[in-house]
Design a protein around this motif. Sequence first.
Motif, PDB file in Angstrom:
ATOM      1  N   GLY A 165     -27.790 -15.529 -21.147  1.00 54.11           N
ATOM      2  CA  GLY A 165     -28.595 -16.159 -22.533  1.00 54.11           C
ATOM      3  C   GLY A 165     -28.625 -17.071 -22.748  1.00 54.11           C
ATOM      4  N   ASP A 166     -29.174 -17.485 -24.239  1.00 56.92           N
ATOM      5  CA  ASP A 166     -28.733 -19.179 -24.724  1.00 56.92           C
ATOM      6  C   ASP A 166     -27.204 -19.883 -24.452  1.00 56.92           C
ATOM      7  OD1 ASP A 166     -31.873 -18.160 -25.347  1.00 56.92           O
ATOM      8  OD2 ASP A 166     -31.424 -17.859 -27.549  1.00 56.92           O
ATOM      9  N   GLY A 167     -28.277 -21.184 -24.431  1.00 62.07           N
ATOM     10  CA  GLY A 167     -26.293 -21.645 -24.619  1.00 62.07           C
ATOM     11  C   GLY A 167     -26.310 -22.221 -22.922  1.00 62.07           C
ATOM     12  N   LEU A 168     -24.921 -22.236 -22.319  1.00 55.15           N
ATOM     13  CA  LEU A 168     -23.739 -22.845 -21.163  1.00 55.15           C
ATOM     14  C   LEU A 168     -23.783 -21.836 -20.498  1.00 55.15           C
ATOM     15  CD1 LEU A 168     -23.830 -26.489 -22.136  1.00 55.15           C
ATOM     16  CD2 LEU A 168     -25.741 -25.617 -21.272  1.00 55.15           C
ATOM     17  N   VAL A 169     -23.178 -21.946 -19.659  1.00 58.59           N
ATOM     18  CA  VAL A 169     -21.691 -21.822 -18.954  1.00 58.59           C
ATOM     19  C   VAL A 169     -20.839 -21.230 -19.836  1.00 58.59           C
ATOM     20  CG1 VAL A 169     -20.239 -21.463 -17.058  1.00 58.59           C
ATOM     21  CG2 VAL A 169     -22.783 -22.055 -16.840  1.00 58.59           C
ATOM     22  N   ASP A 170     -20.353 -22.058 -20.308  1.00 64.63           N
ATOM     23  CA  ASP A 170     -19.460 -22.502 -21.106  1.00 64.63           C
ATOM     24  C   ASP A 170     -18.947 -20.897 -21.909  1.00 64.63           C
ATOM     25  OD1 ASP A 170     -20.055 -25.188 -20.632  1.00 64.63           O
ATOM     26  OD2 ASP A 170     -18.714 -25.959 -21.261  1.00 64.63           O
ATOM     27  N   ASP A 171     -20.267 -20.724 -23.123  1.00 63.42           N
ATOM     28  CA  ASP A 171     -20.151 -19.653 -23.954  1.00 63.42           C
ATOM     29  C   ASP A 171     -20.006 -18.266 -23.351  1.00 63.42           C
ATOM     30  OD1 ASP A 171     -20.756 -22.051 -25.958  1.00 63.42           O
ATOM     31  OD2 ASP A 171     -22.909 -22.008 -24.729  1.00 63.42           O
ATOM     32  N   TRP A 172     -20.379 -17.707 -22.040  1.00 64.36           N
ATOM     33  CA  TRP A 172     -20.932 -16.507 -21.592  1.00 64.36           C
ATOM     34  C   TRP A 172     -19.068 -16.477 -20.790  1.00 64.36           C
ATOM     35  CZ3 TRP A 172     -24.735 -18.810 -18.219  1.00 64.36           C
ATOM     36  CH2 TRP A 172     -25.720 -19.461 -19.233  1.00 64.36           C
ATOM     37  N   THR A 173     -19.340 -14.218 -20.947  1.00 63.96           N
ATOM     38  CA  THR A 173     -17.768 -14.108 -20.587  1.00 63.96           C
ATOM     39  C   THR A 173     -18.126 -13.627 -19.555  1.00 63.96           C
ATOM     40  OG1 THR A 173     -17.198 -13.564 -23.040  1.00 63.96           O
ATOM     41  CG2 THR A 173     -16.781 -12.127 -21.301  1.00 63.96           C
ATOM     42  N   LEU A 174     -17.157 -13.933 -18.376  1.00 63.13           N
ATOM     43  CA  LEU A 174     -17.287 -13.071 -17.295  1.00 63.13           C
ATOM     44  C   LEU A 174     -16.524 -12.803 -16.766  1.00 63.13           C
ATOM     45  CD1 LEU A 174     -18.322 -13.694 -13.851  1.00 63.13           C
ATOM     46  CD2 LEU A 174     -16.587 -15.485 -13.546  1.00 63.13           C
ATOM     47  N   ARG A 212     -13.899 -12.203 -19.676  1.00 61.20           N
ATOM     48  CA  ARG A 212     -12.907 -13.757 -20.082  1.00 61.20           C
ATOM     49  C   ARG A 212     -13.933 -14.691 -20.635  1.00 61.20           C
ATOM     50  NH1 ARG A 212      -9.768 -18.295 -18.146  1.00 61.20           N
ATOM     51  NH2 ARG A 212      -9.970 -17.455 -16.652  1.00 61.20           N
ATOM     52  N   ARG A 213     -14.307 -15.157 -21.510  1.00 63.07           N
ATOM     53  CA  ARG A 213     -15.102 -16.255 -21.067  1.00 63.07           C
ATOM     54  C   ARG A 213     -14.548 -18.163 -20.710  1.00 63.07           C
ATOM     55  NH1 ARG A 213     -16.526 -21.073 -25.089  1.00 63.07           N
ATOM     56  NH2 ARG A 213     -14.613 -21.158 -26.047  1.00 63.07           N
ATOM     57  N   ILE A 214     -15.383 -17.746 -20.155  1.00 60.86           N
ATOM     58  CA  ILE A 214     -15.256 -18.962 -19.215  1.00 60.86           C
ATOM     59  C   ILE A 214     -15.248 -20.601 -19.299  1.00 60.86           C
ATOM     60  CG2 ILE A 214     -17.105 -20.727 -17.121  1.00 60.86           C
ATOM     61  CD1 ILE A 214     -18.323 -18.099 -16.548  1.00 60.86           C
TER      62      ILE A 214
END
Length: 309
Positions: A165-174, A212-214
Amino acid sequence: MGAELALSGYQHTIAGHGYEASIASIGASLRSLTFEGRDLVVPFAADEVRPAYRGVTLVPWPNRVTDGRYRFGGIDEQLPLTEPDRGHALHGLAAWLDFTPTLRESARVVLTATIEAQAGYPHRVEISVDFRIDAGGLHTTVTAKNLGPDAAPYGTGPHPYLVAGDGLVDDWTLTMPAAEVLEVTPDRLIPTGLASVDAPRDGDSFDFRMPRRIASTEIDHAFTRLAYDADGPEGAVQVTLVDASGRGVGMAWGRECPWVQIHTADGSGRTGLAVEPMTCPPDAFNSGTDLIVLEPGTSTSAHWTIFGI
């Protein structure tokens, strides 16, 4: 669906069930993929030289061959060093081949090219890449056939950068059901051995078996001991990447790919997460681990799917 010539090659667009994919003929590269209008992979422009192997088909090996050197069939081989900063042969020999369409439909295109025998890889291998859209997402099947007189070492994988989605890898849950990680040297990423994903790691963790969020975690590693879901799509491994709203992207593949490379794209702004199912680990031409030995006249296939969440 049409095909037009651009800097990245002929453009093949397929669509259906809310999905639309554009495939560039150079490297049989997934140039863009959307679901209901939102990106599922980091795209690149048709008239752009493909950056950072984005979306390319990796054959006849994924990842790296250390120093470009290996021994096969009793013969020492030296491949061109295509990763000069680290001194390795990176991501195979088809990245700049122009693949020719052998089938074109509204929701499917099949692209084919031949890796000719050459210094470092004296084998002729025909590669067919079948891209197909249905309600389950974009399915890709890579088939290799050995057209030469001798056995050939072989491996494959894709190189998409997934977008939640919007934002960066840091904001996403893997979520990634892998129990082991292949440790590498920090400078040249040369494999050193397997470790548990929950082993101590300078206060960080590579354990994403639970969502978990990256966050700030930096990853450029291959993972294995994957948990297969018999009830999931294709009875496969599933990796998912979602944003705070729960929307995102998933990838699924079967047992022909017992490895997956994960890369947080730290050198290119962390705008997408590389998820690369692989038939073998990095430097398999030297270790022999899960290396496919393709006998003359025989074929092998691997398959993966990218879908919207």
